[in-house]
Design a protein around this motif. Structure first.
Motif, PDB file in Angstrom:
ATOM      1  N   THR A  41      19.815  -9.021  10.971  1.00 10.45           N
ATOM      2  CA  THR A  41      20.474  -8.139  10.176  1.00 10.45           C
ATOM      3  C   THR A  41      19.764  -8.222   8.858  1.00 10.45           C
ATOM      4  OG1 THR A  41      22.692  -9.290  10.993  1.00 10.45           O
ATOM      5  CG2 THR A  41      22.568  -8.210   8.428  1.00 10.45           C
ATOM      6  N   SER A  45      21.453  -3.709   3.393  1.00  8.48           N
ATOM      7  CA  SER A  45      22.186  -2.257   3.964  1.00  8.48           C
ATOM      8  C   SER A  45      23.088  -2.910   5.077  1.00  8.48           C
ATOM      9  CB  SER A  45      21.056  -1.517   4.374  1.00  8.48           C
ATOM     10  OG  SER A  45      20.425  -2.302   5.692  1.00  8.48           O
ATOM     11  N   GLY A  46      23.186  -4.195   5.445  1.00 10.61           N
ATOM     12  CA  GLY A  46      24.181  -4.427   6.609  1.00 10.61           C
ATOM     13  C   GLY A  46      23.664  -3.639   7.980  1.00 10.61           C
ATOM     14  N   THR A  47      22.411  -3.220   8.071  1.00 10.84           N
ATOM     15  CA  THR A  47      21.790  -2.858   9.395  1.00 10.84           C
ATOM     16  C   THR A  47      21.671  -4.236  10.226  1.00 10.84           C
ATOM     17  OG1 THR A  47      20.716  -1.035   8.199  1.00 10.84           O
ATOM     18  CG2 THR A  47      20.096  -1.516  10.509  1.00 10.84           C
ATOM     19  N   ASP A 231      20.328   1.139   0.236  1.00 16.29           N
ATOM     20  CA  ASP A 231      21.249   0.309   0.819  1.00 16.29           C
ATOM     21  C   ASP A 231      22.666   0.370   0.289  1.00 16.29           C
ATOM     22  OD1 ASP A 231      21.171  -1.046  -1.781  1.00 16.29           O
ATOM     23  OD2 ASP A 231      19.361  -2.117  -1.249  1.00 16.29           O
ATOM     24  N   ASN A 232      23.620  -0.607   0.385  1.00 15.53           N
ATOM     25  CA  ASN A 232      24.813  -0.692   0.206  1.00 15.53           C
ATOM     26  C   ASN A 232      25.244  -0.633  -1.431  1.00 15.53           C
ATOM     27  OD1 ASN A 232      25.964  -0.237   2.685  1.00 15.53           O
ATOM     28  ND2 ASN A 232      25.735  -2.526   3.250  1.00 15.53           N
ATOM     29  N   LYS A 276      28.628   3.515   3.811  1.00 13.88           N
ATOM     30  CA  LYS A 276      28.530   2.056   3.785  1.00 13.88           C
ATOM     31  C   LYS A 276      27.949   1.686   5.056  1.00 13.88           C
ATOM     32  CE  LYS A 276      30.130  -2.401   2.660  1.00 13.88           C
ATOM     33  NZ  LYS A 276      31.238  -3.295   2.260  1.00 13.88           N
ATOM     34  N   ASP A 277      26.938   0.976   5.394  1.00 16.04           N
ATOM     35  CA  ASP A 277      26.328   0.324   6.544  1.00 16.04           C
ATOM     36  C   ASP A 277      25.903   1.108   7.415  1.00 16.04           C
ATOM     37  OD1 ASP A 277      26.903  -2.255   5.385  1.00 16.04           O
ATOM     38  OD2 ASP A 277      28.756  -2.348   6.607  1.00 16.04           O
ATOM     39  N   LYS A 278      25.972   2.582   7.021  1.00 12.89           N
ATOM     40  CA  LYS A 278      25.603   3.797   8.320  1.00 12.89           C
ATOM     41  C   LYS A 278      24.627   4.528   7.422  1.00 12.89           C
ATOM     42  CE  LYS A 278      27.481   3.769  12.079  1.00 12.89           C
ATOM     43  NZ  LYS A 278      26.970   3.955  13.447  1.00 12.89           N
ATOM     44  N   ASN A 349      21.747   4.757  10.389  1.00 11.20           N
ATOM     45  CA  ASN A 349      21.704   3.965  11.405  1.00 11.20           C
ATOM     46  C   ASN A 349      22.755   4.471  12.473  1.00 11.20           C
ATOM     47  OD1 ASN A 349      20.375   1.867  10.028  1.00 11.20           O
ATOM     48  ND2 ASN A 349      22.046   1.008   8.882  1.00 11.20           N
TER      49      ASN A 349
END
Length: 394
Positions: A41, A45-47, A231-232, A276-278, A349
């Motif tokens: 993880t 960015s939560g990727t 990133d987020n 977010k996260d994408k 992502n």
């Protein structure tokens, strides 16, 4: 110069110059553990990237963003979860992470702080190290010259690695080659200054004669730059610098020096999430307007040409105009320079195993070059404004 770069990465394909990877094996008491789920993880960015180990217990997750911090967690049936934090990845270098799980019933979770592995003859600079380097010219070559195998030529701003000519190095930005293939620029780049804003750089690595088969088409060293991704968190920065001749002295050991100097440099960086996260964006801009004094001139110039006066120069200009119809435009006293560059980077992502990255780079600049100067008493020389050439750096 305008450059577009479009890259798609998956767990089975990796661009050595733009991404990194995490690999290793999961064992228990020396026996490979199959069916373990490994999750990597990227915390900012939560990727998330995941895979399940096979019979050998091995795992390899590639196409990962350089930098970090990352968290790697491993879950296997019958064993407590193992978690590795504060992992930072280097572009083009796999991060080797051997994982050992045990039946320790007293532990609900095993947390380990990982240590960055080292690789011989490779120097890597992350964002924190780049911020710590003083660069008056805001040039990526000021970062690369920190490598212990690098030497720097201040007159051409060329970086020589392991003793080779600076034009034989390979410069790349997000996988796109930026080397001066024709050898027209002494600094080893197709641009007079750095090709991208310094604030846009996430990581820079210098490799000396790497043996990796994916590296080639150079003799000295490979200098790879990876641009920052969003990133987020919405974040940004801006800067402005200014100087002119009123901020410097005009007397050197009793000699009065009159120099016309003006330099204005400004820029900004902004990044953040679109979804977010994408979906993420990052953009940077930098502009330079500068006027520096010509090297050769009359009294007060940096290098005074002996035996010449303004009256003799006026006489030459008058003869050139009346006899040949040629306008010398007078004595060249200043040399203007402009440089403008900006970057845009979009990261998407698509799935846990697929990421799409789009990079746009624009750089345009112009310098004025003046040849034909000499302070020799026997053959003095000086250049008129008409002899100057404007050299676009695009």
């Amino acid at each position: 110069m305008t450059v577009l770069a479009l890259a798609a990465t998956t767990s089975m394909a990796v661009a050595q110059e733009t991404t990194s990877s995490v690999r290793g094996s999961v064992t228990a008491e020396g026996t490979p553990v199959s069916g373990a789920t490994v999750t990597v993880t990227h915390l900012p960015s939560g990727t998330v990237s995941t895979m399940v180990t096979g019979e050998s217990g091995a795992f390899s997750l590639s196409g990962l963003r350089p930098g970090g911090p990352y968290r790697v967690s491993v879950k296997a049936d019958g064993y407590p979860e193992a978690s590795y934090d504060d992992i930072s990845l280097t572009v083009g270098q796999p991060y080797n992470l051997p994982v050992t799980v045990s039946q320790a019933a007293a532990l609900d979770e095993l947390a380990v702080v990982a240590v960055r592995p080292t690789q011989a003859l490779t120097t890597s600079f992350n964002r924190d190290k780049i911020d710590g380097v003083a660069s008056i010219n805001r040039d990526i070559r000021d970062i690369a010259r920190q490598d212990p195998f690098a030497s720097f030529n201040p007159s051409t701003r060329g970086v020589s690695i392991a003793g080779t000519r600076n034009t034989t190095n390979k410069f790349s930005v997000d996988g796109v080659r930026f080397s001066d293939n024709f050898g027209l620029q002494g600094g080893g780049l197709p641009t007079n200054r750095g090709p991208v804003p310094l604030d846009a750089v996430e990581q820079l690595s210098v490799k000396v004669a790497p043996y990796d088969v994916t590296e080639g088409d150079f003799q000295g060293g490979s200098i790879a730059v990876v641009l920052r991704s969003g990133d987020n968190k919405l974040s940004g920065s801006a800067f402005y610098t200014y100087t002119d001749d009123s901020l410097q002295g005009d007397n050197s050991r009793g000699t009065v020096v009159n120099q016309t100097l003006t330099s204005k440099n400004w820029g900004a960086f902004l990044s953040g999430p679109i979804i977010k996260d994408k979906l993420f964006f990052a953009g940077s801009y930098e502009k330079l307007d500068q006027v520096t004094p010509a090297l050769f001139g009359l009294a007060g110039a940096p290098s005074v040409v002996p035996g010449l006066t303004q009256a003799s120069l006026d006489a030459i200009s008058a003869t050139a105009s009346s006899v040949y119809g040629y306008d010398t435009l007078g004595l060249a006293q200043t040399l203007p320079e402009t440089d403008e560059k900006y970057t845009i980077k979009i990261d998407y992502n698509l799935t846990d195993k697929h990421r799409l990255s789009y990079t746009y780079i624009h750089n345009s600049g112009e310098t004025e070059a003046l040849g034909g100067g000499s302070t020799s008493p026997t053959s003095p020389g000086i250049g008129f404004q008409s002899y100057a050439t404007r050299e676009p750096q695009i």
